[in-house]
Design a protein around this motif. Structure first.
Motif, PDB file in Angstrom:
ATOM      1  N   GLY A 179       0.807  -1.212   0.000  1.00  0.00           N
ATOM      2  CA  GLY A 179       0.000   0.000   0.000  1.00  0.00           C
ATOM      3  C   GLY A 179       0.838   1.259   0.000  1.00  0.00           C
ATOM      4  N   ALA A 180       0.545   2.153  -0.947  1.00  0.00           N
ATOM      5  CA  ALA A 180       1.277   3.416  -1.001  1.00  0.00           C
ATOM      6  C   ALA A 180       1.035   4.260   0.237  1.00  0.00           C
ATOM      7  CB  ALA A 180       0.883   4.191  -2.262  1.00  0.00           C
ATOM      8  N   GLY A 181      -0.149   4.160   0.830  1.00  0.00           N
ATOM      9  CA  GLY A 181      -0.436   4.898   2.053  1.00  0.00           C
ATOM     10  C   GLY A 181       0.434   4.441   3.213  1.00  0.00           C
ATOM     11  N   TYR A 182       0.571   3.121   3.370  1.00  0.00           N
ATOM     12  CA  TYR A 182       1.439   2.594   4.420  1.00  0.00           C
ATOM     13  C   TYR A 182       2.904   2.961   4.157  1.00  0.00           C
ATOM     14  CZ  TYR A 182      -2.576  -0.244   5.785  1.00  0.00           C
ATOM     15  OH  TYR A 182      -3.814  -0.648   6.197  1.00  0.00           O
ATOM     16  N   LEU A 183       3.302   2.914   2.883  1.00  0.00           N
ATOM     17  CA  LEU A 183       4.677   3.270   2.532  1.00  0.00           C
ATOM     18  C   LEU A 183       4.962   4.736   2.843  1.00  0.00           C
ATOM     19  CD1 LEU A 183       7.367   2.464   1.210  1.00  0.00           C
ATOM     20  CD2 LEU A 183       6.368   3.039  -1.007  1.00  0.00           C
ATOM     21  N   ALA A 184       4.017   5.622   2.511  1.00  0.00           N
ATOM     22  CA  ALA A 184       4.197   7.037   2.812  1.00  0.00           C
ATOM     23  C   ALA A 184       4.244   7.284   4.314  1.00  0.00           C
ATOM     24  CB  ALA A 184       3.070   7.839   2.171  1.00  0.00           C
ATOM     25  N   ARG A 185       3.425   6.580   5.061  1.00  0.00           N
ATOM     26  CA  ARG A 185       3.455   6.745   6.525  1.00  0.00           C
ATOM     27  C   ARG A 185       4.784   6.284   7.107  1.00  0.00           C
ATOM     28  NH1 ARG A 185      -0.644   3.267  10.059  1.00  0.00           N
ATOM     29  NH2 ARG A 185       0.760   1.671   9.245  1.00  0.00           N
ATOM     30  N   ASP A 186       5.320   5.185   6.583  1.00  0.00           N
ATOM     31  CA  ASP A 186       6.629   4.724   7.058  1.00  0.00           C
ATOM     32  C   ASP A 186       7.722   5.738   6.738  1.00  0.00           C
ATOM     33  OD1 ASP A 186       5.345   2.471   7.920  1.00  0.00           O
ATOM     34  OD2 ASP A 186       5.977   1.218   6.226  1.00  0.00           O
ATOM     35  N   MET A 187       7.657   6.331   5.541  1.00  0.00           N
ATOM     36  CA  MET A 187       8.645   7.342   5.179  1.00  0.00           C
ATOM     37  C   MET A 187       8.534   8.573   6.073  1.00  0.00           C
ATOM     38  SD  MET A 187       8.765   7.222   1.015  1.00  0.00           S
ATOM     39  CE  MET A 187       9.918   8.598   1.012  1.00  0.00           C
ATOM     40  N   GLU A 188       7.302   8.960   6.423  1.00  0.00           N
ATOM     41  CA  GLU A 188       7.123  10.097   7.315  1.00  0.00           C
ATOM     42  C   GLU A 188       7.653   9.789   8.709  1.00  0.00           C
ATOM     43  OE1 GLU A 188       3.020  11.052   7.211  1.00  0.00           O
ATOM     44  OE2 GLU A 188       3.109  12.039   5.253  1.00  0.00           O
ATOM     45  N   MET A 189       7.506   8.545   9.126  1.00  0.00           N
ATOM     46  CA  MET A 189       8.025   8.166  10.439  1.00  0.00           C
ATOM     47  C   MET A 189       9.548   8.183  10.448  1.00  0.00           C
ATOM     48  SD  MET A 189       9.373   5.309  12.184  1.00  0.00           S
ATOM     49  CE  MET A 189       9.567   4.986  13.927  1.00  0.00           C
ATOM     50  N   LEU A 190      10.163   7.711   9.358  1.00  0.00           N
ATOM     51  CA  LEU A 190      11.619   7.644   9.293  1.00  0.00           C
ATOM     52  C   LEU A 190      12.246   9.028   9.163  1.00  0.00           C
ATOM     53  CD1 LEU A 190      12.103   4.585   6.911  1.00  0.00           C
ATOM     54  CD2 LEU A 190      12.333   4.623   9.386  1.00  0.00           C
ATOM     55  N   SER A 191      11.657   9.870   8.323  1.00  0.00           N
ATOM     56  CA  SER A 191      12.267  11.166   8.024  1.00  0.00           C
ATOM     57  C   SER A 191      11.654  12.328   8.785  1.00  0.00           C
ATOM     58  CB  SER A 191      12.161  11.451   6.524  1.00  0.00           C
ATOM     59  OG  SER A 191      10.801  11.461   6.119  1.00  0.00           O
ATOM     60  N   ASN A 192      10.507  12.084   9.460  1.00  0.00           N
ATOM     61  CA  ASN A 192       9.824  13.145  10.221  1.00  0.00           C
ATOM     62  C   ASN A 192       9.493  14.334   9.318  1.00  0.00           C
ATOM     63  OD1 ASN A 192       8.652  14.320  12.473  1.00  0.00           O
ATOM     64  ND2 ASN A 192      10.563  15.279  13.161  1.00  0.00           N
ATOM     65  N   SER A 193       9.013  14.037   8.109  1.00  0.00           N
ATOM     66  CA  SER A 193       8.638  15.083   7.156  1.00  0.00           C
ATOM     67  C   SER A 193       7.428  14.596   6.362  1.00  0.00           C
ATOM     68  CB  SER A 193       9.799  15.415   6.215  1.00  0.00           C
ATOM     69  OG  SER A 193      10.186  14.274   5.472  1.00  0.00           O
ATOM     70  N   PHE A 194       6.672  15.541   5.816  1.00  0.00           N
ATOM     71  CA  PHE A 194       5.454  15.231   5.089  1.00  0.00           C
ATOM     72  C   PHE A 194       5.777  14.707   3.692  1.00  0.00           C
ATOM     73  CE2 PHE A 194       2.150  16.735   2.111  1.00  0.00           C
ATOM     74  CZ  PHE A 194       1.091  15.983   2.577  1.00  0.00           C
ATOM     75  N   VAL A 195       5.119  13.647   3.294  1.00  0.00           N
ATOM     76  CA  VAL A 195       5.250  13.086   1.947  1.00  0.00           C
ATOM     77  C   VAL A 195       4.157  13.682   1.079  1.00  0.00           C
ATOM     78  CG1 VAL A 195       5.211  10.987   0.565  1.00  0.00           C
ATOM     79  CG2 VAL A 195       6.284  10.952   2.814  1.00  0.00           C
ATOM     80  N   SER A 196       4.556  14.397   0.049  1.00  0.00           N
ATOM     81  CA  SER A 196       3.594  15.126  -0.771  1.00  0.00           C
ATOM     82  C   SER A 196       2.776  14.167  -1.624  1.00  0.00           C
ATOM     83  CB  SER A 196       4.324  16.130  -1.670  1.00  0.00           C
ATOM     84  OG  SER A 196       5.150  15.452  -2.599  1.00  0.00           O
ATOM     85  N   TYR A 197       1.684  14.715  -2.172  1.00  0.00           N
ATOM     86  CA  TYR A 197       0.827  13.913  -3.040  1.00  0.00           C
ATOM     87  C   TYR A 197       1.488  13.621  -4.379  1.00  0.00           C
ATOM     88  CZ  TYR A 197      -2.713  15.086   0.391  1.00  0.00           C
ATOM     89  OH  TYR A 197      -3.406  15.232   1.557  1.00  0.00           O
ATOM     90  N   TYR A 198       2.508  14.349  -4.717  1.00  0.00           N
ATOM     91  CA  TYR A 198       3.265  14.055  -5.939  1.00  0.00           C
ATOM     92  C   TYR A 198       3.874  12.662  -5.866  1.00  0.00           C
ATOM     93  CZ  TYR A 198       7.117  14.177  -9.293  1.00  0.00           C
ATOM     94  OH  TYR A 198       7.997  13.868 -10.294  1.00  0.00           O
ATOM     95  N   CYS A 199       4.303  12.251  -4.670  1.00  0.00           N
ATOM     96  CA  CYS A 199       4.868  10.906  -4.504  1.00  0.00           C
ATOM     97  C   CYS A 199       3.828   9.840  -4.789  1.00  0.00           C
ATOM     98  CB  CYS A 199       5.430  10.747  -3.093  1.00  0.00           C
ATOM     99  SG  CYS A 199       6.830  11.827  -2.719  1.00  0.00           S
ATOM    100  N   TYR A 200       2.598  10.056  -4.313  1.00  0.00           N
ATOM    101  CA  TYR A 200       1.537   9.090  -4.599  1.00  0.00           C
ATOM    102  C   TYR A 200       1.319   8.956  -6.101  1.00  0.00           C
ATOM    103  CZ  TYR A 200       0.301   9.470   0.348  1.00  0.00           C
ATOM    104  OH  TYR A 200       0.319   9.453   1.708  1.00  0.00           O
ATOM    105  N   PHE A 201       1.293  10.085  -6.780  1.00  0.00           N
ATOM    106  CA  PHE A 201       1.040  10.067  -8.225  1.00  0.00           C
ATOM    107  C   PHE A 201       2.139   9.316  -8.967  1.00  0.00           C
ATOM    108  CE2 PHE A 201       1.522  12.049 -12.428  1.00  0.00           C
ATOM    109  CZ  PHE A 201       0.273  11.766 -12.966  1.00  0.00           C
ATOM    110  N   THR A 202       3.399   9.555  -8.596  1.00  0.00           N
ATOM    111  CA  THR A 202       4.500   8.858  -9.265  1.00  0.00           C
ATOM    112  C   THR A 202       4.513   7.374  -8.926  1.00  0.00           C
ATOM    113  OG1 THR A 202       5.964   9.496  -7.438  1.00  0.00           O
ATOM    114  CG2 THR A 202       5.924  10.910  -9.384  1.00  0.00           C
TER     115      THR A 202
END
Length: 299
Positions: A179-202
């Motif tokens: 899931g891209a949602g779970y992947l984005a949440r993991d990235m936000e947890m690791l980097s402590n920064s917001f993952v933009s919607y551009y990442c979802y689109f790509t």
């Protein structure tokens, strides 16, 4: 490079919580700038060759015997005011590029073997020595009379199918199955920064479509080349030979005796291996529940 496992292997040595987004932006920017700089440099040299020799533009890339790096560019250097200087700098550049790529490739292969066969790979220096010797022996075929043909075929087909397939599997597993949602949440947890919607689109649309188009292009190129030389079956098998390692190893892992016994047990849940990291990750997941499997934030 992602398909060859370079960034994945080197990234495994990073700290658990670090700026993943910063690393991605830095690596991408460096790669794009290097590509632009290389393109400007190479085409400037080819333009100089066209100006000096007067050959047509469409023949410039094949003016030195069919190869750009070791044919066309050295021929252009020989026409310059200081041919020995430019040729030496070019040779040094090619050596540094080759040795750095070689070191990373060997590192990836050694890490793969040492992880998959931990019992038989206790001495790391011996494993590195064996891999280097076998690689040297197998590469001797490129020094034979048909070496250039083999090198061209491997470089254009066999070395391109596996990275594309691996990248495609990574997209399917991490974006659609996990899931891209779970992947984005993991990235936000690791980097402590917001993952933009551009990442979802790509992740969801651009990258899979691009990989599919590139793979389609190489499949049609392989068909044309194999029909021209008349070795369809052998060409297809050789092109996908490295890709076959994925299902072969998967079957080996699933049907070996130890794994068959482990299949009766409860599977280890996904997450960090270190207990403190797992606790922090589970706490972050509870505080930031995923609303959708593909997009975990509301637009």
């Amino acid at each position: 490079m992602f398909g060859f496992g370079m960034y994945t292997t080197l990234g495994s040595f990073s700290k658990f919580r670090h700026s993943v987004v910063r690393d991605v932006l830095a690596v991408t920017a460096a790669s794009v700038l290097m590509d632009i700089f290389s393109a400007i440099t190479v085409w400037s040299i080819i333009g100089y060759l066209i100006h000096k020799s007067g050959i047509p533009a469409f023949e410039a890339a094949y003016a030195g015997g069919g190869t750009l790096s070791y044919g066309t560019l050295p021929q252009a250097f020989s026409m310059m005011s200081q041919p020995m200087l430019w040729s030496s700098l070019f040779s040094l550049t090619m050596f540094l590029l080759s040795i750095s790529t070689f070191i990373v490739f060997i590192h990836v292969l050694v890490e793969l073997l040492s992880t998959a066969f931990r019992r038989w790979c206790q001495k790391r220096w011996l494993l590195v020595l064996v891999v280097c010797i076998l690689g040297f022996l197998f590469s001797l075929v490129y020094c034979s009379s048909v070496g250039y043909s083999w090198l061209t075929f491997v470089d254009n087909f066999a070395a391109l199918f596996t990275p594309l397939v691996v990248c495609g599997l990574e997209v399917v597993i991490f974006v659609y199955l996990y899931g891209a949602g779970y992947l984005a949440r993991d990235m936000e947890m690791l980097s402590n920064s917001f993952v933009s919607y551009y990442c979802y689109f790509t992740w969801i649309a651009t990258v899979p479509l691009f990989l599919l188009l590139v793979l389609k292009k190489h499949v049609f190129s392989l068909i044309r080349v194999s029909e021209y030389f008349g070795f369809e079956g052998g060409a297809y098998f050789f092109a996908i030979s490295s890709t076959l390692a994925i299902p072969v190893y998967s079957l080996f892992y699933v049907f070996r005796n130890d794994c068959c016994k482990k299949l009766k047990w409860k599977a280890t849940p996904w997450g960090p291996k270190k207990p403190s990291d797992r606790a922090a990750w589970e706490r972050f997941c509870n505080e930031h529940p995923v609303r959708r499997s593909l997009v975990h934030r509301r637009f």
